[in-house]
Design an enzyme around this catalytic site. Structure first.
Site, PDB file in Angstrom:
ATOM      1  N   ASP A 144      -6.380   4.573   2.432  1.00 62.39           N
ATOM      2  CA  ASP A 144      -7.800   4.692   2.692  1.00 62.39           C
ATOM      3  C   ASP A 144      -8.286   3.352   3.229  1.00 62.39           C
ATOM      4  OD1 ASP A 144     -10.642   6.006   0.781  1.00 62.39           O
ATOM      5  OD2 ASP A 144     -10.307   5.660   2.907  1.00 62.39           O
TER       6      ASP A 144
ATOM      7  N   ASP B 113      -6.388  14.332  -2.079  1.00 65.61           N
ATOM      8  CA  ASP B 113      -5.979  13.254  -2.989  1.00 65.61           C
ATOM      9  C   ASP B 113      -7.002  13.175  -4.114  1.00 65.61           C
ATOM     10  OD1 ASP B 113      -8.105  11.560  -1.404  1.00 65.61           O
ATOM     11  OD2 ASP B 113      -7.537  10.370  -3.150  1.00 65.61           O
TER      12      ASP B 113
ATOM     13  N   CYS C 129       6.623  24.716 -16.999  1.00 67.72           N
ATOM     14  CA  CYS C 129       6.764  23.493 -16.193  1.00 67.72           C
ATOM     15  C   CYS C 129       8.204  22.996 -16.213  1.00 67.72           C
ATOM     16  CB  CYS C 129       5.837  22.408 -16.761  1.00 67.72           C
ATOM     17  SG  CYS C 129       5.938  20.839 -15.860  1.00 67.72           S
TER      18      CYS C 129
ATOM     19  N   CYS D  71       9.101  19.815 -15.480  1.00 66.73           N
ATOM     20  CA  CYS D  71       9.157  18.349 -15.444  1.00 66.73           C
ATOM     21  C   CYS D  71       9.976  17.805 -16.615  1.00 66.73           C
ATOM     22  CB  CYS D  71       7.741  17.755 -15.462  1.00 66.73           C
ATOM     23  SG  CYS D  71       7.046  17.496 -17.089  1.00 66.73           S
TER      24      CYS D  71
ATOM     25  N   CYS E  38       8.419  18.128 -20.134  1.00 67.43           N
ATOM     26  CA  CYS E  38       8.421  19.487 -20.705  1.00 67.43           C
ATOM     27  C   CYS E  38       9.834  19.967 -21.027  1.00 67.43           C
ATOM     28  CB  CYS E  38       7.752  20.455 -19.740  1.00 67.43           C
ATOM     29  SG  CYS E  38       5.985  20.148 -19.599  1.00 67.43           S
TER      30      CYS E  38
ATOM     31  N   HIS F 214       4.040  14.678 -16.041  1.00 66.51           N
ATOM     32  CA  HIS F 214       3.705  16.100 -16.181  1.00 66.51           C
ATOM     33  C   HIS F 214       2.505  16.495 -15.324  1.00 66.51           C
ATOM     34  CE1 HIS F 214       2.805  20.031 -17.625  1.00 66.51           C
ATOM     35  NE2 HIS F 214       1.553  19.625 -17.778  1.00 66.51           N
TER      36      HIS F 214
HETATM   37  C1  LIG Z   1     -13.485  11.001  -5.896  1.00 68.54           C
HETATM   38  N1  LIG Z   1     -14.352  11.393  -4.814  1.00 68.54           N
HETATM   39  C2  LIG Z   1     -14.233  10.832  -3.590  1.00 68.54           C
HETATM   40  N2  LIG Z   1     -15.106  11.090  -2.592  1.00 68.54           N
HETATM   41  C3  LIG Z   1     -14.695  10.318  -1.544  1.00 68.54           C
HETATM   42  C4  LIG Z   1     -15.257  10.131  -0.275  1.00 68.54           C
HETATM   43  C5  LIG Z   1     -14.655   9.203   0.590  1.00 68.54           C
HETATM   44  C6  LIG Z   1     -15.246   8.913   1.894  1.00 68.54           C
HETATM   45  O1  LIG Z   1     -16.291   9.487   2.294  1.00 68.54           O
HETATM   46  N3  LIG Z   1     -14.645   7.968   2.673  1.00 68.54           N
HETATM   47  C7  LIG Z   1     -13.505   7.328   2.269  1.00 68.54           C
HETATM   48  N4  LIG Z   1     -12.974   6.418   3.111  1.00 68.54           N
HETATM   49  N5  LIG Z   1     -12.895   7.589   1.083  1.00 68.54           N
HETATM   50  C8  LIG Z   1     -13.479   8.496   0.212  1.00 68.54           C
HETATM   51  C9  LIG Z   1     -12.905   8.703  -1.083  1.00 68.54           C
HETATM   52  C10 LIG Z   1     -11.662   7.980  -1.536  1.00 68.54           C
HETATM   53  C11 LIG Z   1     -10.462   8.928  -1.447  1.00 68.54           C
HETATM   54  N6  LIG Z   1      -9.289   8.385  -2.088  1.00 68.54           N
HETATM   55  C12 LIG Z   1     -13.546   9.604  -1.937  1.00 68.54           C
HETATM   56  N7  LIG Z   1     -13.273   9.953  -3.245  1.00 68.54           N
HETATM   57 ZN   LIG Z   2       5.661  19.309 -17.476  1.00 64.85          ZN
END
Ligand SMILES: CNc1nc2cc3c(=O)[nH]c(N)nc3c(CCN)c2[nH]1
Ligand SMILES: [Zn+2]
Length: 374
Positions: A93, A268, A306, A308, A311, A337
């Site tokens: 990111d 993610d 699971c 893993c 488990c 897990h």
């Molecule tokens: C947990 N919620 C969340 N909303 C995001 C929005 C952005 C977002 O609008 N821009 C960027 N660059 N990263 C975001 C992230 C980080 C992702 N690993 C976000 N994480």
């Molecule tokens: Zn597991």
């Protein structure tokens, strides 16, 4: 090797897609969940563990690694792949979100964002060019543009101006890393807050720039699940059908399945790794907390469905004991897990799309997760 950036859609089930994305470090099968490894490590796991649970790609953070140990140091020591001995793809990111959520005292100008380090308070400036250079130093396979993620509830006029700045920054990021340069990819990030018309404008402006993929940013920032789904349902179909769509920071198992159903390919979230450390575990029968007394003498595996290591090898009683004793092994086994739960779910998703059975799979998970509030 197939050209990095090539995205092949192998099967569809409604708006859900199963495909492959080529990167400089191999092929990623989508839909994919990316474990978060903010500081060049997925907390408590080593690369062998990540291979064992069949992680395809992990996420790193520009802001954190720039701050510590330094992106130029990482570059000298082999980039993230050499430094952390991870031989598969990495997505990083850009720092946009981290600066807004972590650093103090920041200011946004046309040039970039100035902020103070959350570690020692020193002043720094991230320009779009700098954010790309850091990701190049990290050896990232998929880089993100520098963007402004506006807070939930930001009013219309600020959101409209902000998305225009994010678009201008995105163009500068593309200029800094021309398409195809050394097989590394660059994704644009759609903003526009919770205003459908602004989401359309942001997406249309970004699609004028040649990105290998498009992320949907600015969601999962405190809104309700329904609001997130509303904006997602509006935005995902606007993006090019033949490019990967990445929903940033999402989410719970049901958020991910609903995202897949709306045409999202990449996800993610820190939930599986963060929840592991507070004893909250995802299972085929819903979410549980291992510290509950009912597990004190429970000799059965955490989740019989699971595969893993945790488990296969230990009882719920042992996992509870480790957690109550704050043993380090608790973090590792719970993380193994929870991540395996997410990654196995994505394997089932890819299989189900291939067989036109995605809705049945989604219903099965909803039955287990409806009552346990996600
Ligand atoms: C947990 N919620 C969340 N909303 C995001 C929005 C952005 C977002 O609008 N821009 C960027 N660059 N990263 C975001 C992230 C980080 C992702 N690993 C976000 N994480
Ligand atoms: Zn597991």
């Amino acid at each position: 090797m197939t050209r990095p950036g090539t995205f092949n859609i192998l099967a569809r089930d409604g708006a859900a897609r199963h495909g492959t994305l080529e990167t400089a470090h191999g092929t990623v099968r989508t839909p994919v969940f990316m474990p978060v490894g903010t500081q060049a490590t997925v907390k408590s796991l080593d690369p062998r563990d990540l291979h064992d649970i069949r992680a395809q790609i992990v996420l790193g953070n520009t802001y954190h690694l720039y701050m510590r140990p330094g992106d130029e140091l990482v570059a000298r020591l082999g980039g993230l792949h050499g430094f952390a001995a991870w031989d598969r793809p990495v997505l990083t990111d850009s720092g946009g979100y981290q600066v807004f959520s972590l650093a103090g005292l920041r200011e946004i100008t046309e040039t970039g964002v100035t902020f103070r380090s959350h570690i020692d308070g020193s002043p720094h400036l991230f320009t779009p060019e700098k954010a790309v250079q850091i990701q190049q130093n990290l050896g990232s396979d998929i880089m993100m543009v520098l963007d402004e993620c506006v807070a939930y509830g930001t009013e219309y006029d600020y959101t409209a101006k902000s998305l225009e700045l994010t678009t201008r920054w995105a163009a500068r990021c593309r200029d800094e890393h021309p398409i195809g340069q050394n097989g590394r990819l660059l994704f644009g990030i759609v903003q526009g807050g919770f205003y459908e018309d602004l989401r359309t404008i942001s997406a249309q402006q970004l699609m004028e720039i040649p990105f290998e993929g498009f992320a949907i940013g600015g969601l999962s920032v405190g809104e309700s699940p329904d609001e997130m789904r509303r904006l997602l349902a509006h935005t995902a179909p606007i993006l090019p059908d033949d490019k990967p769509r990445y929903l940033m920071g999402v989410g719970t198992p049901m958020d991910i399945l609903d995202g897949v159903a709306l045409g999202v390919d990449m996800f993610d979230c820190v939930l599986p790794t963060r929840n592991a450390r507070n004893g909250t575990l995802f299972t085929s029968f819903g979410k549980i907390n291992i510290k509950q007394a009912r597990f004190k003498e429970d000799d059965s595996p955490l989740d019989p469905e699971c595969d893993c290591y945790a488990c296969r090898t230990f009882s719920r009683a042992y996992l509870r004991h480790l957690y109550m004793a704050r043993e380090l092994l608790s973090y590792r086994l719970n993380t193994l897990h929870n991540l395996r739960f997410y990654l196995k779910m994505m394997e089932e998703v890819r299989e189900a799309i291939g067989q036109g059975a995605f809705e049945a799979l989604r219903a099965r998970y909803r039955a287990a997760y409806e009552q346990s509030e996600q």
